[in-house]
Design a protein around this motif. Structure first.
Motif, PDB file in Angstrom:
ATOM      1  N   THR A 138       0.091  12.652 -10.548  1.00 45.76           N
ATOM      2  CA  THR A 138       0.542  14.043 -10.438  1.00 45.76           C
ATOM      3  C   THR A 138       2.028  14.119 -10.770  1.00 45.76           C
ATOM      4  OG1 THR A 138       0.953  13.777  -8.076  1.00 45.76           O
ATOM      5  CG2 THR A 138      -1.195  14.667  -8.707  1.00 45.76           C
ATOM      6  N   PRO A 139       2.384  13.909 -12.032  1.00 46.40           N
ATOM      7  CA  PRO A 139       3.801  13.859 -12.396  1.00 46.40           C
ATOM      8  C   PRO A 139       4.550  15.163 -12.150  1.00 46.40           C
ATOM      9  CG  PRO A 139       2.432  13.810 -14.359  1.00 46.40           C
ATOM     10  CD  PRO A 139       1.524  13.686 -13.188  1.00 46.40           C
ATOM     11  N   ASN A 140       3.902  16.299 -12.326  1.00 47.75           N
ATOM     12  CA  ASN A 140       4.589  17.574 -12.103  1.00 47.75           C
ATOM     13  C   ASN A 140       4.942  17.753 -10.629  1.00 47.75           C
ATOM     14  OD1 ASN A 140       4.422  18.219 -14.816  1.00 47.75           O
ATOM     15  ND2 ASN A 140       2.453  19.246 -14.563  1.00 47.75           N
ATOM     16  N   GLN A 141       4.028  17.413  -9.746  1.00 47.55           N
ATOM     17  CA  GLN A 141       4.321  17.498  -8.311  1.00 47.55           C
ATOM     18  C   GLN A 141       5.378  16.485  -7.915  1.00 47.55           C
ATOM     19  OE1 GLN A 141       0.350  17.071  -6.670  1.00 47.55           O
ATOM     20  NE2 GLN A 141       0.479  19.163  -5.870  1.00 47.55           N
ATOM     21  N   ALA A 142       5.370  15.310  -8.532  1.00 46.75           N
ATOM     22  CA  ALA A 142       6.367  14.287  -8.226  1.00 46.75           C
ATOM     23  C   ALA A 142       7.760  14.778  -8.597  1.00 46.75           C
ATOM     24  CB  ALA A 142       6.042  12.994  -8.963  1.00 46.75           C
ATOM     25  N   VAL A 143       7.886  15.437  -9.735  1.00 46.19           N
ATOM     26  CA  VAL A 143       9.187  15.980 -10.144  1.00 46.19           C
ATOM     27  C   VAL A 143       9.635  17.048  -9.161  1.00 46.19           C
ATOM     28  CG1 VAL A 143      10.357  17.336 -11.921  1.00 46.19           C
ATOM     29  CG2 VAL A 143       8.920  15.413 -12.578  1.00 46.19           C
ATOM     30  N   THR A 144       8.721  17.896  -8.729  1.00 45.04           N
ATOM     31  CA  THR A 144       9.055  18.936  -7.756  1.00 45.04           C
ATOM     32  C   THR A 144       9.520  18.317  -6.442  1.00 45.04           C
ATOM     33  OG1 THR A 144       7.403  20.394  -8.748  1.00 45.04           O
ATOM     34  CG2 THR A 144       8.158  20.960  -6.539  1.00 45.04           C
ATOM     35  N   ILE A 145       8.836  17.294  -5.978  1.00 43.25           N
ATOM     36  CA  ILE A 145       9.212  16.616  -4.735  1.00 43.25           C
ATOM     37  C   ILE A 145      10.582  15.969  -4.867  1.00 43.25           C
ATOM     38  CG2 ILE A 145       8.649  14.669  -3.221  1.00 43.25           C
ATOM     39  CD1 ILE A 145       5.662  15.341  -3.803  1.00 43.25           C
ATOM     40  N   LEU A 146      10.829  15.290  -5.987  1.00 46.25           N
ATOM     41  CA  LEU A 146      12.123  14.634  -6.196  1.00 46.25           C
ATOM     42  C   LEU A 146      13.258  15.652  -6.285  1.00 46.25           C
ATOM     43  CD1 LEU A 146      11.110  11.813  -8.674  1.00 46.25           C
ATOM     44  CD2 LEU A 146      11.735  11.575  -6.263  1.00 46.25           C
TER      45      LEU A 146
ATOM     46  N   ILE B   5       0.826  -1.207   0.000  1.00 40.69           N
ATOM     47  CA  ILE B   5       0.000   0.000   0.000  1.00 40.69           C
ATOM     48  C   ILE B   5       0.863   1.262   0.000  1.00 40.69           C
ATOM     49  CG2 ILE B   5      -1.623   1.359   1.389  1.00 40.69           C
ATOM     50  CD1 ILE B   5      -2.923  -1.333   2.181  1.00 40.69           C
ATOM     51  N   VAL B   6       1.901   1.283   0.825  1.00 35.91           N
ATOM     52  CA  VAL B   6       2.780   2.463   0.884  1.00 35.91           C
ATOM     53  C   VAL B   6       3.504   2.654  -0.454  1.00 35.91           C
ATOM     54  CG1 VAL B   6       4.825   3.427   1.982  1.00 35.91           C
ATOM     55  CG2 VAL B   6       3.042   2.399   3.382  1.00 35.91           C
ATOM     56  N   GLY B   7       4.043   1.567  -0.989  1.00 39.69           N
ATOM     57  CA  GLY B   7       4.699   1.649  -2.296  1.00 39.69           C
ATOM     58  C   GLY B   7       3.731   2.071  -3.384  1.00 39.69           C
ATOM     59  N   GLY B   8       2.517   1.563  -3.310  1.00 29.57           N
ATOM     60  CA  GLY B   8       1.494   1.946  -4.272  1.00 29.57           C
ATOM     61  C   GLY B   8       1.136   3.418  -4.190  1.00 29.57           C
ATOM     62  N   ALA B   9       1.120   3.950  -2.985  1.00 30.07           N
ATOM     63  CA  ALA B   9       0.826   5.384  -2.815  1.00 30.07           C
ATOM     64  C   ALA B   9       1.911   6.240  -3.458  1.00 30.07           C
ATOM     65  CB  ALA B   9       0.692   5.714  -1.336  1.00 30.07           C
ATOM     66  N   VAL B  10       3.162   5.838  -3.287  1.00 32.69           N
ATOM     67  CA  VAL B  10       4.276   6.584  -3.882  1.00 32.69           C
ATOM     68  C   VAL B  10       4.176   6.545  -5.413  1.00 32.69           C
ATOM     69  CG1 VAL B  10       6.786   6.622  -4.185  1.00 32.69           C
ATOM     70  CG2 VAL B  10       5.809   6.272  -1.913  1.00 32.69           C
ATOM     71  N   VAL B  11       3.939   5.369  -5.960  1.00 36.74           N
ATOM     72  CA  VAL B  11       3.837   5.233  -7.415  1.00 36.74           C
ATOM     73  C   VAL B  11       2.601   5.974  -7.930  1.00 36.74           C
ATOM     74  CG1 VAL B  11       3.544   3.588  -9.306  1.00 36.74           C
ATOM     75  CG2 VAL B  11       5.134   3.088  -7.458  1.00 36.74           C
ATOM     76  N   ALA B  12       1.504   5.942  -7.188  1.00 33.98           N
ATOM     77  CA  ALA B  12       0.288   6.643  -7.609  1.00 33.98           C
ATOM     78  C   ALA B  12       0.524   8.150  -7.704  1.00 33.98           C
ATOM     79  CB  ALA B  12      -0.855   6.341  -6.640  1.00 33.98           C
ATOM     80  N   VAL B  13       1.265   8.702  -6.762  1.00 33.33           N
ATOM     81  CA  VAL B  13       1.589  10.134  -6.831  1.00 33.33           C
ATOM     82  C   VAL B  13       2.367  10.423  -8.109  1.00 33.33           C
ATOM     83  CG1 VAL B  13       3.003  11.950  -5.785  1.00 33.33           C
ATOM     84  CG2 VAL B  13       1.497  10.585  -4.360  1.00 33.33           C
ATOM     85  N   MET B  14       3.304   9.549  -8.441  1.00 32.20           N
ATOM     86  CA  MET B  14       4.105   9.772  -9.645  1.00 32.20           C
ATOM     87  C   MET B  14       3.291   9.599 -10.930  1.00 32.20           C
ATOM     88  SD  MET B  14       7.795   8.291  -8.758  1.00 32.20           S
ATOM     89  CE  MET B  14       8.647   8.847  -7.291  1.00 32.20           C
ATOM     90  N   ILE B  15       2.293   8.722 -10.919  1.00 30.66           N
ATOM     91  CA  ILE B  15       1.475   8.520 -12.113  1.00 30.66           C
ATOM     92  C   ILE B  15       0.435   9.623 -12.273  1.00 30.66           C
ATOM     93  CG2 ILE B  15      -0.309   7.051 -13.154  1.00 30.66           C
ATOM     94  CD1 ILE B  15       1.188   4.644 -12.053  1.00 30.66           C
TER      95      ILE B  15
END
Length: 75
Positions: free
Chosen positions: A54-62, A42-52
């Motif tokens: 909301t890709p722009n926010q994921a790039v900002t977070i990374l 579930i935790v891993g899925g949440a991380v991947v879901a954010v990247m799928i």
């Protein structure tokens, strides 16, 4: 179809497939009472879901995390 429309369509398809796989595997862990694997899934899925989804926010977070790591190691 514009590039943005194509990207949106691809993200929708990938997101739907991801959700289906996540549900099936999560249900399997739940049925076998593999609680640690279920929580990790579930935790891993949440991380991947954010990247799928909301890709722009994921790039900002990374980028933010990368800047913090660089600051720690370069002092």
């Amino acid at each position: 179809m514009s590039d943005n429309g194509l990207v949106s369509w691809i993200l929708t398809v990938v997101g739907s497939l991801f959700a289906a796989v996540l549900a099936v595997r999560g249900f399997g862990h739940w049925m076998k009472k593999e609680w640690g694997a279920l929580i990790t899934h579930i935790v891993g899925g949440a991380v991947v879901a954010v990247m799928i989804f909301t890709p722009n926010q994921a790039v900002t977070i990374l980028k933010f995390i990368g800047a913090k790591i660089t600051t720690v190691f370069t002092g």
